[in-house]
Structure formats: structure tokens, C-alpha cells
Motif scaffolding. Structure first.
Motif, PDB file in Angstrom:
ATOM      1  N   LEU A 157      49.414 -19.254  34.066  1.00 49.39           N
ATOM      2  CA  LEU A 157      49.952 -19.981  33.008  1.00 49.39           C
ATOM      3  C   LEU A 157      51.058 -20.582  32.870  1.00 49.39           C
ATOM      4  O   LEU A 157      51.284 -21.805  32.465  1.00 49.39           O
ATOM      5  CB  LEU A 157      51.667 -19.393  32.648  1.00 49.39           C
ATOM      6  N   ASP A 158      50.827 -21.436  34.291  1.00 47.46           N
ATOM      7  CA  ASP A 158      51.559 -22.798  34.581  1.00 47.46           C
ATOM      8  C   ASP A 158      50.566 -23.950  34.941  1.00 47.46           C
ATOM      9  O   ASP A 158      50.662 -25.149  35.059  1.00 47.46           O
ATOM     10  CB  ASP A 158      52.451 -22.813  36.364  1.00 47.46           C
ATOM     11  N   ARG A 159      49.119 -23.951  34.830  1.00 46.61           N
ATOM     12  CA  ARG A 159      48.085 -24.565  35.058  1.00 46.61           C
ATOM     13  C   ARG A 159      48.042 -25.728  34.116  1.00 46.61           C
ATOM     14  O   ARG A 159      47.922 -24.886  32.745  1.00 46.61           O
ATOM     15  CB  ARG A 159      46.899 -23.448  35.483  1.00 46.61           C
ATOM     16  N   ASP A 160      47.966 -26.365  34.085  1.00 46.60           N
ATOM     17  CA  ASP A 160      47.533 -27.656  33.806  1.00 46.60           C
ATOM     18  C   ASP A 160      46.305 -27.771  32.494  1.00 46.60           C
ATOM     19  O   ASP A 160      45.293 -27.015  32.546  1.00 46.60           O
ATOM     20  CB  ASP A 160      47.063 -28.580  33.923  1.00 46.60           C
ATOM     21  N   PRO A 161      46.824 -27.700  31.451  1.00 51.62           N
ATOM     22  CA  PRO A 161      45.784 -27.046  30.349  1.00 51.62           C
ATOM     23  C   PRO A 161      44.525 -27.715  30.465  1.00 51.62           C
ATOM     24  O   PRO A 161      43.348 -27.145  30.287  1.00 51.62           O
ATOM     25  CB  PRO A 161      45.794 -27.258  28.821  1.00 51.62           C
ATOM     26  N   CYS A 162      44.501 -29.447  30.867  1.00 48.99           N
ATOM     27  CA  CYS A 162      43.425 -29.823  31.144  1.00 48.99           C
ATOM     28  C   CYS A 162      42.261 -30.041  32.142  1.00 48.99           C
ATOM     29  O   CYS A 162      41.901 -30.202  32.831  1.00 48.99           O
ATOM     30  CB  CYS A 162      43.711 -31.461  31.214  1.00 48.99           C
ATOM     31  N   PHE A 184      47.900 -19.600  27.302  1.00 48.09           N
ATOM     32  CA  PHE A 184      46.750 -19.201  27.507  1.00 48.09           C
ATOM     33  C   PHE A 184      46.089 -19.592  28.633  1.00 48.09           C
ATOM     34  O   PHE A 184      46.913 -20.556  29.892  1.00 48.09           O
ATOM     35  CB  PHE A 184      45.645 -20.132  26.290  1.00 48.09           C
ATOM     36  N   LEU A 185      45.304 -18.974  29.303  1.00 52.54           N
ATOM     37  CA  LEU A 185      44.799 -18.332  31.316  1.00 52.54           C
ATOM     38  C   LEU A 185      43.549 -17.903  30.262  1.00 52.54           C
ATOM     39  O   LEU A 185      43.396 -17.177  29.129  1.00 52.54           O
ATOM     40  CB  LEU A 185      45.286 -17.640  31.563  1.00 52.54           C
ATOM     41  N   GLU A 186      42.360 -18.105  31.659  1.00 55.16           N
ATOM     42  CA  GLU A 186      40.857 -17.139  31.961  1.00 55.16           C
ATOM     43  C   GLU A 186      41.095 -16.425  32.708  1.00 55.16           C
ATOM     44  O   GLU A 186      41.700 -17.201  33.123  1.00 55.16           O
ATOM     45  CB  GLU A 186      39.700 -18.504  31.912  1.00 55.16           C
TER      46      GLU A 186
END
Length: 222
Positions: free
Chosen positions: A160-165, A140-142
């Protein structure tokens, strides 16, 4: 979801095609990168450039709260130049699908199970885990609206590689078991539906419960 059905995908495809020439089949034939890497790169590129490409008068599409259901289908978002999270998510999903990337809308109709606390929408993308295309997963992403032309390299669009936190909403206090999250599905035979905060009596959009995934993922984030 239940947004007005319009023939907007050709418009999105033609707006994006020049930016994606490097990812055409002939261009990536000898690439050493995996299909997964290419998908992630395309998703980030689209989330970076879409808003300026579809903006008007040299102004990118921007976020503006409380627009659903007045402005949430892609053509309305393009015409007005803004939308809230729902319209932006639908537009990003449509843009990704227009170039062949499986994407769907996800979100919660009520934070903490309380409609008075608000709702939120974002995007899920199906990413394969190997070259066979099997055993993939939804990530997921925004949407990252408001990126003006010429600022793409410094805008840090979500990817998509961003840390979800690192996403503002992906926090343990929001996903403590009381917040239910869902994703849309194409399967018309689905036994569950996608609840919509702007149409809470509409049970016609197929969906699936994603609460377990987001509670597990975001429940670890402070």
C-alpha cells in the motif's frame, strides 16, 4: 463478486495465523506504531506469503491469463494452483478479510470502454487515518502471485505504500476518461452494481463507480 460461495475463510485464516502472530492484539499492545502502519505491514506480509502457503507440491500459486469464470473462486484457485487477475484478486481479498482487514475487489470491465481491449481486476484495502478508526480511505494494490517459499525477502510484493505510478496499469493513457472503474460493495441496498466482464448481464453484485478516483490518481502517471 458472483464466484461460487464456499467456506474457504477458515482455511485461509489457519494458513496465515502463524505468520501473523506478531500482530495479535497482545503482541502489539505496547507498540509505538500506528494502526495504519500495522494494517499496511499485514497487507504486505499476506501478499508476500499467501501464494506459497496455499500452493501445492512446494509450488506457489501463479498467474495464468484467461481463467475467469472457470477458475476464480479461492478453492478452485488453490486446487489448480493458478488463476487470472480476477481469481487472484478475489483470493487476496478473502485472505485479508479472514484476518479482519476490510478489503474489496476493484477493476475495469473494459479498458477504454472497449471490451475487446480486455479487463483487469485488483484489490482495495480500507486504511484508517487515525486511531479512532474514522476518516480512513480506500487504497489499492495488485496481488503478487508466484512468490516461492524462501524468496519472500527479495520478491518485492506489491504494497500500500508503493507509488501508484509504478503499477503497470496505472498510466495516463489508460485512464484518459474512457476507462470506467468500479469496486464491489457489501451494501445490498446500493443503487449501483459492479459490472463483470465475464458476466456482463449480471446486475446482482452491489458496487460503486471509482472512475473519478482512478482517473485522478493514474491520470498523472506517464
Amino acid at each position: 463478486t458472483n464466484e461460487p460461495r464456499t467456506n474457504h475463510r477458515p482455511l485461509l485464516f489457519h494458513a496465515l495465523k502463524d505468520s501473523l502472530k506478531q500482530y495479535e492484539r497482545a503482541a502489539i499492545g505496547n507498540s509505538t506504531k500506528s494502526t495504519q502502519d500495522h494494517i499496511k505491514e499485514v497487507v504486505k506480509l499476506i501478499n508476500t506469503e499467501l501464494w506459497a502457503l496455499m500452493g501445492r507440491d512446494s509450488k506457489p500459486i501463479v498467474f495464468k491469463a484467461s481463467q475467469t469464470p472457470r477458475i476464480y473462486d479461492p478453492l478452485s484457485v488453490i486446487a489448480y494452483g493458478y488463476s487470472s487477475c480476477t481469481g487472484l484478486a478475489i483470493m487476496l481479498v478473502s485472505a485479508l478479510r479472514s484476518v479482519g482487514i476490510p478489503a474489496r475487489m476493484a477493476g475495469t470491465p473494459a479498458w477504454y470502454g472497449d471490451p475487446s481491449k480486455g479487463d483487469h481486476s485488483w484489490v482495495e484495502v480500507y486504511v484508517v487515518s487515525n486511531e479512532s478508526g474514522k476518516d480512513g480511505k480506500w487504497m489499492f494494490l495488485e496481488p503478487t502471485p508466484g512468490i516461492a517459499e524462501g524468496r519472500e525477502n527479495t520478491a518485492h510484493a506489491d504494497n500500500l505504500d508503493r507509488d501508484p505510478c509504478k503499477r503497470w496499469f496505472c498510466k495516463a493513457d489508460r485512464f484518459n476518461g474512457s476507462t470506467k472503474t468500479y469496486a464491489t460493495r457489501y451494501d445490498k441496498q446500493a443503487t449501483s452494481f459492479f459490472p463483470m466482464a465475464w458476466a456482463d448481464d449480471d446486475r446482482g453484485v452491489p458496487g460503486e463507480d471509482r472512475s473519478k478516483f482512478y482517473t485522478s490518481t493514474c491520470g498523472k502517471c506517464k
